[in-house]
Design a protein around this motif. Sequence first.
Motif, mmCIF file in Angstrom:
data_model
loop_
_atom_site.group_PDB
_atom_site.id
_atom_site.type_symbol
_atom_site.label_atom_id
_atom_site.label_comp_id
_atom_site.label_asym_id
_atom_site.label_seq_id
_atom_site.Cartn_x
_atom_site.Cartn_y
_atom_site.Cartn_z
ATOM 1 N N ALA A 190 96.760 -89.827 -31.727
ATOM 2 C CA ALA A 190 96.224 -90.908 -30.897
ATOM 3 C C ALA A 190 94.759 -91.184 -31.234
ATOM 4 O O ALA A 190 94.338 -92.347 -31.317
ATOM 5 N N ILE A 192 90.616 -90.315 -24.671
ATOM 6 C CA ILE A 192 91.396 -89.302 -25.401
ATOM 7 C C ILE A 192 90.601 -88.005 -25.517
ATOM 8 O O ILE A 192 91.138 -86.904 -25.348
ATOM 9 N N ALA A 201 97.388 -95.621 -27.879
ATOM 10 C CA ALA A 201 96.768 -95.817 -29.193
ATOM 11 C C ALA A 201 97.654 -96.668 -30.091
ATOM 12 O O ALA A 201 97.163 -97.519 -30.842
ATOM 13 N N CYS A 254 98.429 -91.062 -24.035
ATOM 14 C CA CYS A 254 97.363 -91.341 -25.000
ATOM 15 C C CYS A 254 97.935 -91.895 -26.291
ATOM 16 O O CYS A 254 97.427 -92.880 -26.841
ATOM 17 N N LEU A 255 99.017 -91.284 -26.769
ATOM 18 C CA LEU A 255 99.603 -91.741 -28.036
ATOM 19 C C LEU A 255 100.176 -93.150 -27.879
ATOM 20 O O LEU A 255 99.992 -94.011 -28.755
ATOM 21 N N THR A 256 100.852 -93.413 -26.759
ATOM 22 C CA THR A 256 101.410 -94.741 -26.517
ATOM 23 C C THR A 256 100.318 -95.798 -26.476
ATOM 24 O O THR A 256 100.448 -96.872 -27.076
#
Lengths: 138, 122
Positions: free
Chosen positions: B16, B43, A41, A37-39
């Motif tokens: 995120a 997310i 975003a 998810c972080l990647t």
Amino acid sequence: MTPTTSTTLASATPSISWIGVADALGGVFLLLAAALCLTSAVGLLRLPDLYSRMHAASKPQALGMLVMLVGLGLTMRQELDVGMMALIAVFQLLTIPVSAHLLARAKYREVIGAQEQGTGWQAPGATATGTPDGEDRR
Amino acid sequence: MNPLFVAVVTAVLGTAAVLATIRIVRGPSVLDRAVGADVLVSILVISLGVEAAVNRHSTTLPILVSLSLVGFVGSVAVARFAARDADPRAGTTRVDPQTGLVTVDRGDPSGSGGDDASPQVP
């Protein structure tokens, strides 16, 4: 979390409980889903145009969701919950390509419509007067 | 579960979500905002799943089912609106690169009367 002897499967060493192993593995999968998810975003924020942003956006929608469901199944370990997770995976994999296809088609038609008002039809990559989406290119 | 695990996953998912929200706010076109909203929904689904795994309850699983069923409707509707705006016969929307203003120019001065002669895009 506490190893119980009645529910442990057959293992050579009684100090290793398979419930603990499944919990740890599920935690690893959940952490991997969060990292995806972080990647995605970061890629969504940094990539220049819509097509590459859609490429970044499809990662948590498909792979992150499946990895999260695997981690959740390893943590919950009940038949009804695992069946519902399979249902979630099927629905997600069926509905993701619909929205991605329609977004990409809308963008493609927008590019073609802008080029029709210029010098006739061109291939979408062969823009002569700058990219139509180049306003965010840094 | 481990409180450190909960803290790390919460921080990662929150970061995120903030980045996806920044893309929704800053997105130059409405399609970029739709993509950002899709990412924000996924997310949200993943954080609901992590919460169900941490607290070991299956209460939120029907929410995940319904979100995976209807989560694509919003971006489909936005894509339909954007495709209608980009139709050259109805006028196109242009975004100024410097100011970010959206202008709609209707009517094509160079366009001939025969609209059927325009090349059909797939």
